[in-house]
Design a protein around this motif. Sequence first.
Motif, mmCIF file in Angstrom:
data_model
loop_
_atom_site.group_PDB
_atom_site.id
_atom_site.type_symbol
_atom_site.label_atom_id
_atom_site.label_comp_id
_atom_site.label_asym_id
_atom_site.label_seq_id
_atom_site.Cartn_x
_atom_site.Cartn_y
_atom_site.Cartn_z
ATOM 1 N N SER A 71 25.734 44.341 43.018
ATOM 2 C CA SER A 71 27.534 44.471 43.384
ATOM 3 C C SER A 71 27.646 44.549 44.622
ATOM 4 N N GLY A 72 26.611 44.533 46.207
ATOM 5 C CA GLY A 72 27.243 44.441 47.635
ATOM 6 C C GLY A 72 28.421 43.205 47.821
ATOM 7 N N LEU A 76 33.372 41.905 49.925
ATOM 8 C CA LEU A 76 34.342 40.918 50.297
ATOM 9 C C LEU A 76 35.475 40.505 49.044
ATOM 10 N N LEU A 77 35.228 40.708 47.910
ATOM 11 C CA LEU A 77 36.290 40.776 46.414
ATOM 12 C C LEU A 77 37.358 42.060 46.996
ATOM 13 N N VAL A 111 31.926 35.582 40.248
ATOM 14 C CA VAL A 111 33.176 35.434 40.654
ATOM 15 C C VAL A 111 33.528 33.866 42.432
ATOM 16 N N ALA A 112 34.170 33.873 42.023
ATOM 17 C CA ALA A 112 34.293 32.847 43.101
ATOM 18 C C ALA A 112 34.508 32.762 44.664
ATOM 19 N N ARG A 113 33.824 32.222 45.471
ATOM 20 C CA ARG A 113 33.807 32.201 46.895
ATOM 21 C C ARG A 113 35.385 32.891 47.018
ATOM 22 N N LEU A 116 37.091 35.991 47.504
ATOM 23 C CA LEU A 116 36.303 36.622 48.665
ATOM 24 C C LEU A 116 37.195 36.544 49.781
ATOM 25 N N LEU A 117 37.335 37.715 50.573
ATOM 26 C CA LEU A 117 38.267 38.150 51.972
ATOM 27 C C LEU A 117 37.164 36.541 52.374
ATOM 28 N N ALA A 118 37.882 35.809 52.642
ATOM 29 C CA ALA A 118 37.828 34.647 53.944
ATOM 30 C C ALA A 118 36.339 33.916 54.061
ATOM 31 N N VAL A 119 35.361 33.669 53.003
ATOM 32 C CA VAL A 119 34.785 33.607 53.402
ATOM 33 C C VAL A 119 33.335 32.143 53.682
ATOM 34 N N PRO A 120 33.893 31.680 55.106
ATOM 35 C CA PRO A 120 33.095 30.167 54.609
ATOM 36 C C PRO A 120 32.168 29.753 54.029
ATOM 37 N N GLU A 121 32.196 28.068 53.164
ATOM 38 C CA GLU A 121 31.345 27.958 52.543
ATOM 39 C C GLU A 121 29.983 28.079 53.467
#
Length: 145
Positions: A71-72, A76-77, A111-113, A116-121
């Motif tokens: 759940s962590g 970023l979501l 949840v799609a990457r 989230l707040l600016a998470v690079p692949e």
Amino acid sequence: MQRRRLAAGIALAATPAGIAAAAPIRQRVVYHVGDEGGPDHAHWRTALGNMRNHLDVVGDGLELVCLLNSSGIRLLLDAAGNPELGADVAALRRRGARFLVCSNSLRGQKVAREALLAVPEGDVVPAGVVELTRLQQEGFAYIRP
């Protein structure tokens, strides 16, 4: 005899010249966030505050990673839609902190990457627990706030 040498070494290290000659602190730390933030994101705010404090004290001598799984990942979501939380994450990133996200958790929670707040692949890892183990084997200290 050895006690005298040890005492002399400690005394030298405690002098201003000894401190100036010392190598910069080098720490490698992984903060593990694997649960809900709680009411008003209190748990996440504590974790982010601990990371900020760690950077304040150690500065450039700190390699800081935050591993998000279970759940962590919602930190970023939620940060993507919460300007205050997003600003806290962005400030840590500007100071060199990396936020790694568990791919299994993304898939399991649908949840799609990109949500989230600016998470690079490259910051999505196959399995959070495997990454935590790898980081610890590389000398990262483990902290779970």
